[in-house]
Design an enzyme around this catalytic site. Structure first.
Site, PDB file in Angstrom:
ATOM      1  N   SER A 191     -14.149  32.739  -6.277  1.00 52.22           N
ATOM      2  CA  SER A 191     -14.682  31.458  -5.798  1.00 52.22           C
ATOM      3  C   SER A 191     -14.283  31.308  -4.337  1.00 52.22           C
ATOM      4  O   SER A 191     -13.338  31.963  -3.875  1.00 52.22           O
ATOM      5  CB  SER A 191     -14.061  30.318  -6.614  1.00 52.22           C
ATOM      6  OG  SER A 191     -14.357  29.069  -6.021  1.00 52.22           O
ATOM      7  N   TYR A 224      -6.491  25.694 -10.643  1.00 52.90           N
ATOM      8  CA  TYR A 224      -7.741  26.475 -10.534  1.00 52.90           C
ATOM      9  C   TYR A 224      -7.686  27.385  -9.310  1.00 52.90           C
ATOM     10  O   TYR A 224      -8.029  28.575  -9.390  1.00 52.90           O
ATOM     11  CB  TYR A 224      -8.941  25.529 -10.465  1.00 52.90           C
ATOM     12  CG  TYR A 224     -10.291  26.228 -10.389  1.00 52.90           C
ATOM     13  CD1 TYR A 224     -10.824  26.873 -11.503  1.00 52.90           C
ATOM     14  CD2 TYR A 224     -11.031  26.248  -9.207  1.00 52.90           C
ATOM     15  CE1 TYR A 224     -12.068  27.518 -11.432  1.00 52.90           C
ATOM     16  CE2 TYR A 224     -12.266  26.883  -9.126  1.00 52.90           C
ATOM     17  CZ  TYR A 224     -12.780  27.515 -10.248  1.00 52.90           C
ATOM     18  OH  TYR A 224     -14.005  28.148 -10.173  1.00 52.90           O
TER      19      TYR A 224
HETATM   20  P1  NDP Z   1     -20.529  27.789 -16.657  1.00 54.57           P
HETATM   21  O1  NDP Z   1     -19.571  26.830 -17.282  1.00 54.57           O
HETATM   22  O2  NDP Z   1     -21.976  27.451 -16.679  1.00 54.57           O
HETATM   23  O3  NDP Z   1     -20.321  29.250 -17.271  1.00 54.57           O
HETATM   24  C1  NDP Z   1     -19.073  29.746 -17.647  1.00 54.57           C
HETATM   25  C2  NDP Z   1     -19.286  30.884 -18.620  1.00 54.57           C
HETATM   26  O4  NDP Z   1     -18.004  31.416 -18.982  1.00 54.57           O
HETATM   27  C3  NDP Z   1     -19.962  30.439 -19.900  1.00 54.57           C
HETATM   28  O5  NDP Z   1     -20.901  31.410 -20.294  1.00 54.57           O
HETATM   29  C4  NDP Z   1     -18.824  30.383 -20.894  1.00 54.57           C
HETATM   30  O6  NDP Z   1     -19.303  30.663 -22.197  1.00 54.57           O
HETATM   31  C5  NDP Z   1     -17.961  31.521 -20.396  1.00 54.57           C
HETATM   32  N1  NDP Z   1     -16.587  31.436 -20.881  1.00 54.57           N
HETATM   33  C6  NDP Z   1     -15.688  30.461 -20.670  1.00 54.57           C
HETATM   34  N2  NDP Z   1     -14.565  30.722 -21.340  1.00 54.57           N
HETATM   35  C7  NDP Z   1     -14.751  31.901 -21.981  1.00 54.57           C
HETATM   36  C8  NDP Z   1     -13.956  32.691 -22.835  1.00 54.57           C
HETATM   37  N3  NDP Z   1     -12.718  32.329 -23.173  1.00 54.57           N
HETATM   38  N4  NDP Z   1     -14.476  33.840 -23.317  1.00 54.57           N
HETATM   39  C9  NDP Z   1     -15.740  34.215 -22.997  1.00 54.57           C
HETATM   40  N5  NDP Z   1     -16.533  33.504 -22.191  1.00 54.57           N
HETATM   41  C10 NDP Z   1     -16.046  32.362 -21.696  1.00 54.57           C
HETATM   42  O7  NDP Z   1     -20.018  27.959 -15.162  1.00 54.57           O
HETATM   43  P2  NDP Z   1     -20.412  28.948 -13.968  1.00 54.57           P
HETATM   44  O8  NDP Z   1     -21.600  29.742 -14.275  1.00 54.57           O
HETATM   45  O9  NDP Z   1     -20.376  28.125 -12.760  1.00 54.57           O
HETATM   46  O10 NDP Z   1     -19.109  29.879 -13.946  1.00 54.57           O
HETATM   47  C11 NDP Z   1     -19.133  31.284 -13.870  1.00 54.57           C
HETATM   48  C12 NDP Z   1     -18.028  31.738 -12.935  1.00 54.57           C
HETATM   49  O11 NDP Z   1     -18.329  31.318 -11.621  1.00 54.57           O
HETATM   50  C13 NDP Z   1     -16.653  31.189 -13.267  1.00 54.57           C
HETATM   51  O12 NDP Z   1     -15.688  32.220 -13.156  1.00 54.57           O
HETATM   52  C14 NDP Z   1     -16.435  30.151 -12.183  1.00 54.57           C
HETATM   53  O13 NDP Z   1     -15.068  29.945 -11.898  1.00 54.57           O
HETATM   54  C15 NDP Z   1     -17.174  30.791 -11.028  1.00 54.57           C
HETATM   55  N6  NDP Z   1     -17.549  29.868  -9.953  1.00 54.57           N
HETATM   56  C16 NDP Z   1     -18.371  28.811 -10.199  1.00 54.57           C
HETATM   57  C17 NDP Z   1     -18.662  27.906  -9.194  1.00 54.57           C
HETATM   58  C18 NDP Z   1     -19.486  26.681  -9.444  1.00 54.57           C
HETATM   59  O14 NDP Z   1     -19.493  25.778  -8.595  1.00 54.57           O
HETATM   60  N7  NDP Z   1     -20.201  26.578 -10.550  1.00 54.57           N
HETATM   61  C19 NDP Z   1     -18.145  28.088  -7.835  1.00 54.57           C
HETATM   62  C20 NDP Z   1     -17.332  29.272  -7.685  1.00 54.57           C
HETATM   63  C21 NDP Z   1     -17.045  30.109  -8.707  1.00 54.57           C
HETATM   64  P3  NDP Z   1     -18.758  30.058 -23.574  1.00 54.57           P
HETATM   65  O15 NDP Z   1     -18.331  28.653 -23.299  1.00 54.57           O
HETATM   66  O16 NDP Z   1     -19.942  30.193 -24.472  1.00 54.57           O
HETATM   67  O17 NDP Z   1     -17.634  30.971 -23.968  1.00 54.57           O
END
Ligand code: NDP
Length: 243
Positions: free
Chosen positions: A136, A149
């Site tokens: 991030s 975070y």
């Molecule tokens: P979402 O919440 O839309 O997606 C997160 C994904 O991670 C989901 O598919 C969720 O699936 C999965 N996940 C969470 N916990 C687990 C777990 N224990 N095991 C397996 N899968 C897991 O958010 P984003 O798409 O935004 O996030 C994706 C990445 O991007 C993250 O690492 C986030 O930190 C990073 N990011 C996002 C930003 C933003 O502003 N959105 C900015 C910078 C970085 P499920 O709940 O079904 O397990």
């Protein structure tokens, strides 16, 4: 094993947001996919060809290893992994439930290491492969109410730098993606409503945030370079985002 597909890519956190958009994009380019997240249904609904979707918690190391083995059996060796699964539980350090730090450290750092562990040995042996870690801009800068975070994301950016040094002699690329605010479900898991409201206001102030599709395209660009070219880091934010 069918040969009508491009090499296997593993995507963690493929049930929503950036991971889901990347799954659609790379599938459209013809890649076989292993999609991992806890919620199975959104991944199945994509109905992508040459795709194995499994309900796996990335903190479960044995389950991650078993999933990768199952996919390799079907589609051949993993060419790339996109370690994208993550959670963001914002909070003030004086009042936040420590269980929330534990959760973020477990998923964002330990879960990401589990993904690396599942593929690194095979990539080194084959002298070929790509590891893409989704950090991030909070892996490079600090933000209010982000202490734990930011800690997880600085860890991801830092360990990726070290991993690149370690694996580049084996011709394995390590790519760090560092997005600013993106329109996904990420903020929804934060439990403090005041912080969520403030974050939403910040998003509006910058005139809207990036889409998951934009991040997916950045990932596909970096991955799509020849194996001899490593786009080491992509920091990508809305133009009007501050800081
Ligand atoms: P979402 O919440 O839309 O997606 C997160 C994904 O991670 C989901 O598919 C969720 O699936 C999965 N996940 C969470 N916990 C687990 C777990 N224990 N095991 C397996 N899968 C897991 O958010 P984003 O798409 O935004 O996030 C994706 C990445 O991007 C993250 O690492 C986030 O930190 C990073 N990011 C996002 C930003 C933003 O502003 N959105 C900015 C910078 C970085 P499920 O709940 O079904 O397990």
């Amino acid at each position: 094993m069918t040969t009508t597909h491009k090499p296997l890519v593993v995507i963690t956190g493929a049930s929503s947001g950036i991971g889901l958009a990347t799954a659609k994009l790379l599938s459209g380019q013809g890649h076989a996919l292993l999609l991992l997240a806890r919620r199975l249904e959104p991944m199945l609904q994509l109905a992508l060809p040459h795709t194995l979707a499994l309900s796996v918690d990335v903190t479960d190391r044995a389950a991650v290893l078993a999933a990768v083995a199952q996919a390799e059996e079907r589609f051949g060796p993993v060419d790339a992994i996109i370690n994208n699964a993550g959670v963001m539980l914002l909070g003030s350090i004086a009042t936040q439930d420590p269980a929330e730090w534990d959760c973020m450290l477990d998923i964002n750092v330990r879960g990401l290491l589990n993904g690396i562990h599942a593929v690194a040995a095979g990539m080194v042996e084959r002298q070929h492969g790509t590891i893409i870690n989704v950090s991030s801009v909070a892996g490079r800068k600090t933000f209010p109410n982000h202490v734990a975070y930011v800690g997880t994301k600085f860890a991801v950016s830092g360990l990726s730098e070290n991993l690149r040094e370690e694996l580049s002699p084996s011709n394995v690329r390590v790519i760090t993606i560092e997005p600013g605010a993106v329109d996904t479900e990420l903020l929804s898991h934060t439990t403090d409503q005041g912080i969520k409201d403030g974050y939403d206001e910040w998003k509006q102030q910058m005139g809207g945030v990036l889409s998951s599709q934009t991040i997916a395209e950045a990932i596909a660009y970096a991955y799509g370079q020849p194996q001899s070219v490593c786009v080491r880091e992509i920091v990508i934010c809305a133009t009007r985002q501050q800081p």
